[in-house]
Design a protein around this motif. Structure first.
Motif, short mmCIF file in Angstrom:
data_model
loop_
_atom_site.label_atom_id
_atom_site.label_comp_id
_atom_site.label_asym_id
_atom_site.label_seq_id
_atom_site.Cartn_x
_atom_site.Cartn_y
_atom_site.Cartn_z
N TRP A 125 -3.12 -3.56 -3.50
CA TRP A 125 -2.69 -4.74 -4.26
C TRP A 125 -1.29 -5.19 -3.82
O TRP A 125 -1.05 -6.38 -3.64
CB TRP A 125 -2.69 -4.42 -5.76
CG TRP A 125 -2.24 -5.58 -6.57
CD1 TRP A 125 -2.98 -6.65 -6.96
CD2 TRP A 125 -0.91 -5.81 -7.07
NE1 TRP A 125 -2.20 -7.53 -7.68
CE2 TRP A 125 -0.93 -7.04 -7.75
CE3 TRP A 125 0.28 -5.10 -6.99
CZ2 TRP A 125 0.20 -7.56 -8.37
CZ3 TRP A 125 1.39 -5.63 -7.59
CH2 TRP A 125 1.35 -6.84 -8.28
N HIS A 126 -0.38 -4.22 -3.64
CA HIS A 126 0.98 -4.56 -3.24
C HIS A 126 1.00 -5.23 -1.86
O HIS A 126 1.64 -6.28 -1.68
CB HIS A 126 1.85 -3.31 -3.23
CG HIS A 126 3.24 -3.55 -2.73
ND1 HIS A 126 4.18 -4.23 -3.46
CD2 HIS A 126 3.83 -3.23 -1.55
CE1 HIS A 126 5.30 -4.33 -2.76
NE2 HIS A 126 5.12 -3.72 -1.60
N CYS A 127 0.30 -4.64 -0.90
CA CYS A 127 0.29 -5.22 0.46
C CYS A 127 -0.39 -6.58 0.48
O CYS A 127 0.08 -7.51 1.15
CB CYS A 127 -0.43 -4.27 1.42
SG CYS A 127 0.48 -2.78 1.79
N GLY A 128 -1.49 -6.72 -0.24
CA GLY A 128 -2.21 -7.99 -0.26
C GLY A 128 -1.39 -9.10 -0.88
O GLY A 128 -1.32 -10.22 -0.34
N ALA A 142 -2.99 -4.62 6.57
CA ALA A 142 -2.91 -3.30 5.93
C ALA A 142 -3.71 -3.28 4.64
O ALA A 142 -4.42 -2.30 4.34
CB ALA A 142 -1.44 -2.95 5.66
N SER A 143 -3.62 -4.37 3.88
CA SER A 143 -4.40 -4.46 2.64
C SER A 143 -5.90 -4.46 2.92
O SER A 143 -6.68 -3.88 2.17
CB SER A 143 -4.01 -5.73 1.88
OG SER A 143 -4.79 -5.87 0.73
N LEU A 144 -6.28 -5.09 4.03
CA LEU A 144 -7.70 -5.11 4.41
C LEU A 144 -8.20 -3.71 4.74
O LEU A 144 -9.29 -3.31 4.31
CB LEU A 144 -7.89 -6.06 5.59
CG LEU A 144 -9.31 -6.33 6.05
CD1 LEU A 144 -10.13 -6.96 4.93
CD2 LEU A 144 -9.31 -7.24 7.26
N VAL A 145 -7.39 -2.94 5.47
CA VAL A 145 -7.77 -1.55 5.80
C VAL A 145 -7.85 -0.71 4.53
O VAL A 145 -8.79 0.08 4.34
CB VAL A 145 -6.76 -0.95 6.81
CG1 VAL A 145 -6.97 0.54 6.99
CG2 VAL A 145 -6.86 -1.67 8.14
N LEU A 146 -6.88 -0.90 3.62
CA LEU A 146 -6.90 -0.15 2.36
C LEU A 146 -8.08 -0.57 1.49
O LEU A 146 -8.63 0.25 0.74
CB LEU A 146 -5.59 -0.36 1.61
CG LEU A 146 -4.35 0.27 2.26
CD1 LEU A 146 -3.08 -0.18 1.55
CD2 LEU A 146 -4.46 1.79 2.25
N THR A 147 -8.49 -1.83 1.59
CA THR A 147 -9.66 -2.29 0.84
C THR A 147 -10.92 -1.58 1.32
O THR A 147 -11.77 -1.17 0.52
CB THR A 147 -9.83 -3.82 0.98
OG1 THR A 147 -8.66 -4.46 0.47
CG2 THR A 147 -11.03 -4.33 0.22
N GLU A 182 -12.55 -10.03 -1.81
CA GLU A 182 -11.16 -9.96 -1.35
C GLU A 182 -11.09 -9.78 0.16
O GLU A 182 -10.27 -10.42 0.83
CB GLU A 182 -10.42 -8.81 -2.04
CG GLU A 182 -10.06 -9.08 -3.47
CD GLU A 182 -9.38 -7.89 -4.12
OE1 GLU A 182 -8.77 -7.08 -3.41
OE2 GLU A 182 -9.48 -7.78 -5.36
N ALA A 183 -11.94 -8.92 0.70
CA ALA A 183 -11.91 -8.68 2.15
C ALA A 183 -12.26 -9.95 2.91
O ALA A 183 -11.62 -10.28 3.92
CB ALA A 183 -12.89 -7.55 2.51
N THR A 184 -13.24 -10.70 2.42
CA THR A 184 -13.61 -11.96 3.08
C THR A 184 -12.45 -12.94 3.06
O THR A 184 -12.11 -13.55 4.09
CB THR A 184 -14.83 -12.57 2.38
OG1 THR A 184 -15.90 -11.62 2.39
CG2 THR A 184 -15.28 -13.84 3.08
N LEU A 185 -11.81 -13.10 1.91
CA LEU A 185 -10.69 -14.04 1.80
C LEU A 185 -9.47 -13.56 2.59
O LEU A 185 -8.71 -14.37 3.11
CB LEU A 185 -10.33 -14.27 0.34
CG LEU A 185 -11.33 -15.10 -0.46
CD1 LEU A 185 -10.94 -15.16 -1.92
CD2 LEU A 185 -11.45 -16.50 0.11
N GLN A 186 -9.29 -12.26 2.68
CA GLN A 186 -8.17 -11.74 3.48
C GLN A 186 -8.37 -12.05 4.96
O GLN A 186 -7.43 -12.41 5.65
CB GLN A 186 -8.01 -10.23 3.25
CG GLN A 186 -7.37 -9.90 1.93
CD GLN A 186 -7.40 -8.41 1.65
OE1 GLN A 186 -8.17 -7.66 2.24
NE2 GLN A 186 -6.55 -7.98 0.72
#
Length: 195
Positions: A125-128, A142-147, A182-186
């Motif tokens: 959440w923080h990275c995204g 990074a947020s995508l990898v954590l997702t 979220e991954a798609t939008l990222q």
């Protein structure tokens, strides 16, 4: 044929029309001079104004990409849901450990993975949020990898946890749907920030 002389009324109308024409032309010239433009209508002054407007439009033709509002809303919704997910799963593990025979080593494994899920969700959440608001690709990546990592843990709690109740399935499936959105939008946001 004798020459016809205009009568008094026709002469007055003609001089009045001449006066209107010269008055209108005089007003035009006065207004043009006041604006600093030549006496002709649509002269260089009008073109100069259009050129300034075109230049202003050209400067704003390629605006910088704005943070994705939909992604930001989804990140906030996902962060709130993730916190509730961790709390609900913790309560379900506590209930299952009391109501059913729960092997001790499996209980420790499930609790450890749940704490890891909580840490991953907070970092994700923080990275995204940071990447979306600052329009930088690295935190969003990074947020995508954590997702993806958090989604794998959600699959564990959906399918491979020691005891899976109906409530576990609903909670984990909802979290997986949010992660997929979220991954798609990222990915879309990263592509927009790069280009």
């Amino acid at each position: 044929m004798p020459e016809r002389r205009p009568n008094r009324h026709e002469g007055a109308q003609a001089s009045r029309a001449d006066g209107l024409e010269s008055g209108t032309e005089g007003r035009r010239r006065g207004a043009s001079a006041a604006r600093g433009m030549p006496g002709r209508r649509g002269g260089a002054g009008a073109g100069g104004g259009a050129g300034k407007m075109a230049a202003a439009r050209r400067g704003s033709a390629s605006p910088a990409p704005l943070p994705s509002v939909v992604l930001q809303v989804l990140l906030c919704l996902g962060g709130t849901y993730a916190a509730l997910y961790v709390l609900a799963t913790l309560l379900l593990i506590a209930y299952k450990s009391q109501a059913f025979s729960y092997p001790q080593d499996r209980l420790v494994l499930d609790l450890t993975l749940l704490l890891l899920t909580a840490a991953l969700e907070a970092a994700r959440w923080h990275c995204g949020t940071k990447g979306n608001l600052t329009e930088t690709e690295l935190p969003l990546a990074a947020s995508l990898v954590l997702t993806v990592a958090s989604s794998l843990l959600s699959v564990y709690f959906l399918l491979w946890q020691t005891l899976v109740l109906w409530a576990d399935s609903v909670l984990s499936a909802t979290l997986l749907v949010l992660h997929g959105l979220e991954a798609t939008l990222q990915v879309v946001a990263i592509a927009a920030f790069i280009s």
